[in-house]
Structure formats: C-alpha cells, structure tokens
Design an enzyme around this catalytic site. Structure first.
Site, PDB file in Angstrom:
ATOM      1  N   HIS A 161       1.029  -1.327  -0.043  1.00  0.00           N
ATOM      2  CA  HIS A 161      -0.125   0.083   0.033  1.00  0.00           C
ATOM      3  C   HIS A 161       0.957   1.454   0.086  1.00  0.00           C
ATOM      4  CE1 HIS A 161      -3.174  -2.651   2.256  1.00  0.00           C
ATOM      5  NE2 HIS A 161      -3.686  -2.033   1.115  1.00  0.00           N
ATOM      6  N   CYS A 248      -2.873   0.231   9.996  1.00  0.00           N
ATOM      7  CA  CYS A 248      -4.010  -0.671   9.361  1.00  0.00           C
ATOM      8  C   CYS A 248      -4.957  -1.201  10.462  1.00  0.00           C
ATOM      9  CB  CYS A 248      -3.427  -2.004   8.858  1.00  0.00           C
ATOM     10  SG  CYS A 248      -1.700  -1.835   8.129  1.00  0.00           S
TER      11      CYS A 248
HETATM   12  C1  CIR Z   1      -3.751  -7.623   3.270  1.00  0.00           C
HETATM   13  O1  CIR Z   1      -2.749  -8.449   2.471  1.00  0.00           O
HETATM   14  O2  CIR Z   1      -4.734  -7.371   2.949  1.00  0.00           O
HETATM   15  C2  CIR Z   1      -3.444  -7.811   4.696  1.00  0.00           C
HETATM   16  N1  CIR Z   1      -3.129  -9.106   5.299  1.00  0.00           N
HETATM   17  C3  CIR Z   1      -2.765  -6.610   5.471  1.00  0.00           C
HETATM   18  C4  CIR Z   1      -3.323  -5.411   5.011  1.00  0.00           C
HETATM   19  C5  CIR Z   1      -2.655  -4.311   5.549  1.00  0.00           C
HETATM   20  N2  CIR Z   1      -3.322  -3.263   5.584  1.00  0.00           N
HETATM   21  C6  CIR Z   1      -2.842  -1.969   5.712  1.00  0.00           C
HETATM   22  O3  CIR Z   1      -1.702  -1.700   5.325  1.00  0.00           O
HETATM   23  N3  CIR Z   1      -3.637  -0.898   5.478  1.00  0.00           N
END
Ligand code: CIR
Length: 253
Positions: A161, A248
């Site tokens: 991201h 997150c």
């Molecule tokens: C994913 O790959 O979507 C989750 N395992 C991790 C998401 C992390 N979210 C973020 O950085 N906003």
C-alpha cells in the site's frame, strides 16, 4: 484532533489472511491478541474513545479495518477492498461508521484499500496499487472534492500500500522509505527517509501530537527523536507477519 477510533478483534484464524511475509515465521494468535490489546490501550492513553468490533472469522484480514474506509470530518467513504478474499469486509464497517458520519461508497468496478490513502491537511495522496485501481481513485477524488479536498494518484511500485512507504509525522513532515525519497508528488514536504533495513517502520501512526511506531527500529527512532515528537513504541511482530502495520489496525476520526 482525533477523538475516536474503531478497531476489530483479530479472529482465531487470522494467520490464514493474505501475506507475503512467510519468512518471518507463523503468526501466533495469543500474542496477536496481546499486541492488539496493547494497541487499543495506547489509543486510549492518548484520549481516544475506542469502539471494538467483534472478530469476523469469515474474513481473516478483517481486523485491518483501515482498508475498509476513509474517514474525514465531513464523511466516511466506505471502500471496496481490492483483494478478492477481502471483498465484503466493508459491509459490517458501514453501520459502525454511520453512527458518527454520513456515508459514501466506492462502487465496483472501482476498488480501493484505505491503506493506500494518506491525508495531509486537505491533500489526499492515493496509491495506485494492486488494491486500488484508477476507477476507485476517480470515484474517491469526486467524493472528497465535494468537501474541499484535493486528491492525487501516486504509483506504489513494489509495496503493498502507499502507507507501507509514506506517512505523515506532523507539520510538513513525511516519513518515507527510500523508494519514495525522490517522489515528485511529495515535493514541498520535509522528507525523512527510513535507514536501510528499517523500511517497515515507515508506517507510523500519528494521533494528534504523538507518533506510534513499531518497536525494534533504532535508526528510525533516532530520526524521529531529532524532530522532538512524542513517540510511543509498540511491538508489532504478529501484525507484521501478516503484512500489516500500525495504521492498518484502526480507523481514526
Ligand atoms: C492484506 O494483505 O490485505 C493484509 N494481510 C494486510 C493488510 C494491511 N493493511 C494495511 O496496510 N492498511
């Protein structure tokens, strides 16, 4: 000023979520719960009211609530998460936010993960990533423009991201990984670059005047100490194993 946060308890099968960080070892549930509790306590210690949503076993990544919405003073924009296994997480976030805010939605074929969206003042930077597509950006830019915000789309490159690589650390300052050190879209900001091997710590969470950072990154800590910011360090080991980081785990407003 942030006064509220929404978080979600990680579910027992959270280690079945998406990850490319297998080399860090298997994620441990009881440690994850402990670290998540410490995260909530840190938010409370900074004066936030924390709404804690129930675990959601059908979505092992659902505790990464940041990806399901973008919240500003005027409105909550419910996203359409870009990973197929996460599509639908946004449904149960909407009522939790509708208690506080008017709601707008990113609709298919638009996709967006909140982890791609950084707000600095009235300027949004939106990562163009595997999770956030051009249509998602277009819809988002239109929604926030109605409230006086600008949005610019920035390619994310290798990272998951945009906020894996760029975060606001107060005033005119951005903390970035070396990949973003020369990024044209960020011109005009004071750029602090994470030292080699400490890229993970580019994801830091600014709550009013305090910056929460992951523990174990002394080079980044030295950079931050030079700014005079108040810093809280949290152990993020289990979240990191699942490709997640500090921002997150909550929605702040
Ligand atoms: C994913 O790959 O979507 C989750 N395992 C991790 C998401 C992390 N979210 C973020 O950085 N906003």
């Amino acid at each position: 000023m942030f006064t509220h946060a929404i978080v979600r308890i990680p579910c027992e099968n959270f280690a079945q979520g998406l990850t490319t960080s297998g080399h860090l070892g298997a994620a441990d549930y009881s440690l994850m719960l402990k670290q998540h509790e410490a995260y909530c306590d840190a938010l409370r210690s900074l004066g936030l009211t924390v709404d804690v949503l129930e675990a959601q076993a059908s979505y092992p990544d659902a505790h990464f609530v940041e990806d399901t919405a973008v919240v500003i003073d005027e409105i909550a924009v419910i996203t359409n998460p870009g990973a197929p296994s996460r599509s639908g997480e946004q449904v149960s976030i909407e009522p939790a936010l509708a208690k506080y805010k008017a709601v707008a939605r990113i609709e298919a074929p638009g996709t967006m993960d909140g982890g791609d969206v950084l707000l600095v003042g009235k300027q949004f930077f939106v990562g163009q990533s595997e999770r956030t597509n051009a249509e998602g950006f277009k819809q988002f830019a239109r929604i926030v423009a109605e409230h006086g915000y600008q949005a610019v789309s920035v390619p994310v490159g290798e990272g998951l991201h945009f906020k894996s690589g760029v975060n606001h650390i107060g005033s005119n300052r951005l903390l970035v990984t070396p990949d973003f050190a020369q990024c044209e879209a960020l011109e005009g900001y004071e750029i602090f670059v994470t030292p080699e091997g400490e890229e993970y710590a580019a994801n830091a969470l600014l709550i009013n005047d305090t910056l929460i950072t992951p523990a174990g990154f002394p080079g980044v800590r030295a950079v931050l100490d030079a700014t005079g910011l108040d810093v809280i360090e949290l152990d993020m080991s289990e979240t990191r194993k699942m490709d997640g980081a500090l921002t997150c785990l909550s929605l702040r407003f």
